[in-house]
Design a protein around this motif. Sequence first.
Motif, PDB file in Angstrom:
ATOM      1  N   ASN A   1       1.178   5.174   7.934  1.00  0.00           N
ATOM      2  CA  ASN A   1       0.218   4.271   7.639  1.00  0.00           C
ATOM      3  C   ASN A   1       0.864   3.232   6.669  1.00  0.00           C
ATOM      4  OD1 ASN A   1      -2.389   5.101   9.367  1.00  0.00           O
ATOM      5  ND2 ASN A   1      -1.331   7.096   8.269  1.00  0.00           N
ATOM      6  N   LEU A   2       2.099   2.761   6.850  1.00  0.00           N
ATOM      7  CA  LEU A   2       2.491   1.842   5.981  1.00  0.00           C
ATOM      8  C   LEU A   2       1.944   0.400   5.800  1.00  0.00           C
ATOM      9  CD1 LEU A   2       6.538   2.552   6.647  1.00  0.00           C
ATOM     10  CD2 LEU A   2       4.936   3.401   4.568  1.00  0.00           C
ATOM     11  N   ASP A   3       1.232   0.196   6.892  1.00  0.00           N
ATOM     12  CA  ASP A   3       0.365  -1.027   6.940  1.00  0.00           C
ATOM     13  C   ASP A   3      -0.958  -1.382   5.849  1.00  0.00           C
ATOM     14  OD1 ASP A   3      -0.876   0.757   8.262  1.00  0.00           O
ATOM     15  OD2 ASP A   3      -1.849  -0.782   9.799  1.00  0.00           O
ATOM     16  N   LEU A   4      -1.264  -0.003   5.444  1.00  0.00           N
ATOM     17  CA  LEU A   4      -2.487   0.115   4.538  1.00  0.00           C
ATOM     18  C   LEU A   4      -2.060  -0.118   3.121  1.00  0.00           C
ATOM     19  CD1 LEU A   4      -4.371   3.172   5.807  1.00  0.00           C
ATOM     20  CD2 LEU A   4      -4.848   0.863   6.191  1.00  0.00           C
ATOM     21  N   ASP A   5      -2.924  -0.855   2.368  1.00  0.00           N
ATOM     22  CA  ASP A   5      -2.623  -1.180   0.718  1.00  0.00           C
ATOM     23  C   ASP A   5      -2.737   0.178  -0.086  1.00  0.00           C
ATOM     24  OD1 ASP A   5      -5.277  -1.348   1.203  1.00  0.00           O
ATOM     25  OD2 ASP A   5      -5.370  -3.330  -0.010  1.00  0.00           O
ATOM     26  N   GLU A   6      -2.819   0.274  -1.343  1.00  0.00           N
ATOM     27  CA  GLU A   6      -2.928   1.413  -2.138  1.00  0.00           C
ATOM     28  C   GLU A   6      -4.489   1.550  -1.938  1.00  0.00           C
ATOM     29  OE1 GLU A   6      -1.513  -1.460  -3.057  1.00  0.00           O
ATOM     30  OE2 GLU A   6       0.499  -0.895  -3.490  1.00  0.00           O
ATOM     31  N   GLU A   7      -5.238   0.871  -2.116  1.00  0.00           N
ATOM     32  CA  GLU A   7      -6.777   1.174  -2.199  1.00  0.00           C
ATOM     33  C   GLU A   7      -7.259   1.687  -0.689  1.00  0.00           C
ATOM     34  OE1 GLU A   7     -10.410   1.862  -4.143  1.00  0.00           O
ATOM     35  OE2 GLU A   7      -8.207   1.196  -4.999  1.00  0.00           O
ATOM     36  N   SER A   8      -6.789   1.134   0.346  1.00  0.00           N
ATOM     37  CA  SER A   8      -7.129   1.347   1.659  1.00  0.00           C
ATOM     38  C   SER A   8      -6.431   2.711   1.874  1.00  0.00           C
ATOM     39  CB  SER A   8      -6.781   0.550   2.595  1.00  0.00           C
ATOM     40  OG  SER A   8      -7.023  -0.915   2.342  1.00  0.00           O
ATOM     41  N   VAL A  12       1.570  18.301   0.564  1.00  0.00           N
ATOM     42  CA  VAL A  12       2.405  17.222   0.070  1.00  0.00           C
ATOM     43  C   VAL A  12       3.158  16.698   1.106  1.00  0.00           C
ATOM     44  CG1 VAL A  12       4.465  16.293  -1.596  1.00  0.00           C
ATOM     45  CG2 VAL A  12       2.550  18.020  -2.540  1.00  0.00           C
ATOM     46  N   ILE A  13       3.775  17.620   1.880  1.00  0.00           N
ATOM     47  CA  ILE A  13       4.597  17.123   3.287  1.00  0.00           C
ATOM     48  C   ILE A  13       3.763  16.391   4.059  1.00  0.00           C
ATOM     49  CG2 ILE A  13       5.847  18.129   5.021  1.00  0.00           C
ATOM     50  CD1 ILE A  13       6.807  20.365   3.325  1.00  0.00           C
ATOM     51  N   GLN A  14       2.452  16.908   4.365  1.00  0.00           N
ATOM     52  CA  GLN A  14       1.394  16.211   5.167  1.00  0.00           C
ATOM     53  C   GLN A  14       1.134  14.764   4.694  1.00  0.00           C
ATOM     54  OE1 GLN A  14      -1.863  18.701   5.469  1.00  0.00           O
ATOM     55  NE2 GLN A  14      -0.679  20.360   6.795  1.00  0.00           N
ATOM     56  N   ALA A  15       0.928  14.806   3.541  1.00  0.00           N
ATOM     57  CA  ALA A  15       0.647  13.372   2.939  1.00  0.00           C
ATOM     58  C   ALA A  15       1.783  12.469   2.918  1.00  0.00           C
ATOM     59  CB  ALA A  15       0.287  13.668   1.413  1.00  0.00           C
ATOM     60  N   ALA A  16       2.856  12.958   2.823  1.00  0.00           N
ATOM     61  CA  ALA A  16       4.184  12.151   2.974  1.00  0.00           C
ATOM     62  C   ALA A  16       4.316  11.516   4.469  1.00  0.00           C
ATOM     63  CB  ALA A  16       5.436  12.851   2.447  1.00  0.00           C
ATOM     64  N   VAL A  21      -2.833  15.760  -4.751  1.00  0.00           N
ATOM     65  CA  VAL A  21      -2.085  15.227  -3.732  1.00  0.00           C
ATOM     66  C   VAL A  21      -2.634  13.927  -3.180  1.00  0.00           C
ATOM     67  CG1 VAL A  21      -1.182  15.599  -1.192  1.00  0.00           C
ATOM     68  CG2 VAL A  21      -1.474  17.511  -2.956  1.00  0.00           C
ATOM     69  N   LYS A  22      -3.965  13.730  -3.015  1.00  0.00           N
ATOM     70  CA  LYS A  22      -4.393  12.380  -2.919  1.00  0.00           C
ATOM     71  C   LYS A  22      -4.091  11.320  -3.771  1.00  0.00           C
ATOM     72  CE  LYS A  22      -8.525  14.591  -0.364  1.00  0.00           C
ATOM     73  NZ  LYS A  22      -9.805  14.715  -0.344  1.00  0.00           N
ATOM     74  N   ALA A  23      -3.824  11.702  -4.919  1.00  0.00           N
ATOM     75  CA  ALA A  23      -3.500  10.852  -6.115  1.00  0.00           C
ATOM     76  C   ALA A  23      -2.069  10.219  -5.773  1.00  0.00           C
ATOM     77  CB  ALA A  23      -3.606  11.410  -7.455  1.00  0.00           C
ATOM     78  N   LEU A  24      -1.318  10.963  -5.023  1.00  0.00           N
ATOM     79  CA  LEU A  24       0.162  10.448  -5.081  1.00  0.00           C
ATOM     80  C   LEU A  24       0.265   9.567  -3.436  1.00  0.00           C
ATOM     81  CD1 LEU A  24       1.988  13.751  -5.668  1.00  0.00           C
ATOM     82  CD2 LEU A  24       1.737  11.733  -7.312  1.00  0.00           C
ATOM     83  N   VAL A  25      -0.857   9.515  -3.064  1.00  0.00           N
ATOM     84  CA  VAL A  25      -0.668   8.806  -1.650  1.00  0.00           C
ATOM     85  C   VAL A  25      -0.272   7.306  -1.687  1.00  0.00           C
ATOM     86  CG1 VAL A  25      -1.908   7.937   0.344  1.00  0.00           C
ATOM     87  CG2 VAL A  25      -2.273  10.143  -0.434  1.00  0.00           C
ATOM     88  N   PRO A  26      -0.628   6.539  -2.699  1.00  0.00           N
ATOM     89  CA  PRO A  26      -0.323   5.128  -3.061  1.00  0.00           C
ATOM     90  C   PRO A  26       0.933   4.909  -3.366  1.00  0.00           C
ATOM     91  CG  PRO A  26      -2.418   5.438  -4.170  1.00  0.00           C
ATOM     92  CD  PRO A  26      -2.036   7.093  -3.782  1.00  0.00           C
ATOM     93  N   PHE A  27       1.934   6.130  -3.811  1.00  0.00           N
ATOM     94  CA  PHE A  27       3.230   5.766  -4.000  1.00  0.00           C
ATOM     95  C   PHE A  27       4.025   6.465  -3.005  1.00  0.00           C
ATOM     96  CE2 PHE A  27       0.387   6.634  -7.739  1.00  0.00           C
ATOM     97  CZ  PHE A  27       0.717   5.919  -8.741  1.00  0.00           C
ATOM     98  N   ASN A  28       4.251   5.533  -2.121  1.00  0.00           N
ATOM     99  CA  ASN A  28       5.153   5.963  -0.672  1.00  0.00           C
ATOM    100  C   ASN A  28       6.518   6.237  -1.174  1.00  0.00           C
ATOM    101  OD1 ASN A  28       5.689   6.323   1.890  1.00  0.00           O
ATOM    102  ND2 ASN A  28       6.243   4.108   2.019  1.00  0.00           N
ATOM    103  N   ASP A  29       7.363   5.607  -1.839  1.00  0.00           N
ATOM    104  CA  ASP A  29       8.531   5.719  -2.409  1.00  0.00           C
ATOM    105  C   ASP A  29       8.618   7.119  -2.726  1.00  0.00           C
ATOM    106  OD1 ASP A  29       9.238   3.561  -1.090  1.00  0.00           O
ATOM    107  OD2 ASP A  29       9.132   2.205  -2.964  1.00  0.00           O
TER     108      ASP A  29
END
Length: 484
Positions: A98-105, A88-92, A119-127
């Motif tokens: 990579n904030l320039d990427l949208d959710e799907e990218s 989870v820390i690595q994903a955050a 963990v991968k499923a939480l990547v689109p939710f940056n906040d």
Amino acid sequence: MQSKKLLMYLCVMGLTGPLAANLAQAKQANNVISVEPVSDQQNRATEETQTPYSLNQAELDQLLAPIALYPDSVLSHILVASTYPLEVIQAARWRADNLDLDEESALQAVEEQDWDPSVKALVPFNDLLQQITDDLNWLQDLGDAFLVNEEQVLASIQTLRQKAYAQGTLSNSKYIEVVEQDDDIIIEPVNREVIYIPYYDTRVVYGNWGWHDYPPYYWHRPTHYYWHAGLYWSPRVYVRHSVFYGGFQWRNRYTVVSHYYPRRPGRIEDGIKRVKSHEYQRWQHDPQHRRGVRYNQHTPKTVYRREGFRDSQNVRNKVQTDKVVSRTRNLKAQNSQLDAKRTKQRLGEHRVQQRTDAASKQRFSEQRVKHQRAEVTAKQRESRQTDTNIQQIDKRRQVSAESRNNVISPPKAHAVQPIKQKTTAVQTDNQPKTYMRQQKTTAPTQQIRPPSRVRSTISHSKSSSPQRSPANNQRHTPRQQKER
């Protein structure tokens, strides 16, 4: 004599010593109770029948208060991912870079990462990722509690939801749908591909908090969240429905997962992913994704023992094998398409090169023919010019020769001869007729005009010669002179 006695004593002692040792061992064997080894199956049965460790309910409510009102699809993945805190820390950190990427990218980019699917499923939710990784103690405590007593954790979530529902802060809105089913509250997004994360003040939404010594965790509200229906909501996040592969079996109080999202006839298709099918299996922890993080002392051994999740591991291996096979096929198809395109390009380039070569050859042949024609034309022109020059030279030579002849002996034709009169001519019978005929046909000779040079010489000669009378200039025939 004494030596003989000593020898006999030693022999007796050598014989009686081993006998005494054997008797002592036999006596000890009669007093020992034999213990038979317990089989592995019996150990597993005893471990499975053991009651899980009971957690402190006040501490558990304190941990779950900030996330209990999240949609089930997001909450299930948060609980599963909390058991793998390092990933989870690595994903955050990866998402922050990579904030320039949208959710799907972002989802497509982390597909190759060796992380757990939760963990991968939480990547689109940056906040959300940044929020749960700010307090690492909370994240690890939540994962340990979920591994120690999963049933108690889910029961505590339902208790907190019932409090918020009774307080009136949890209700249907344009973002979530609240469904009551068998005294359990299910929270799902209205649109399964559009997710909104709620934010709420844990000190308010649950009403009277019963644990004064354990106040709920309070998270600060992000500035870009907006207020609606008693809660703050995050901006919408677009994700495909296959991202969330897990859910809850609230009746039995455990988490389930599915590696695909089937569509079957008779299934409710209202945008809500309910757990009602047999294709869902109970989630089991994978120690490989734990990355060496120490387990809690109350964690059951069945959680982190390899034999305990062999079936689920086989399922995952099969799914991963299928993914690898599909990727290999896709790569082969892409490579074949690329090879076909390259072959077409090469053929096209070869044809273009052939056409270019043919055009250049034709252009070269045309230029050569043109050059040859130009050479022939130039040669013809030169020959004509040479002929013209030769003719002009010949004419000049003739003119120069004539002029020389005229200067040396001027012609006599310039003197005017008088016309013979017919009356003066006397015809005799002795003269032949041809003479008479010639006299009749003779015409006065015209004066030949010499060239300019000759004329100039003549005029010069005339001016230098003495003048004569016109009578002297006339010439007469001998007969006329006689008649005269």
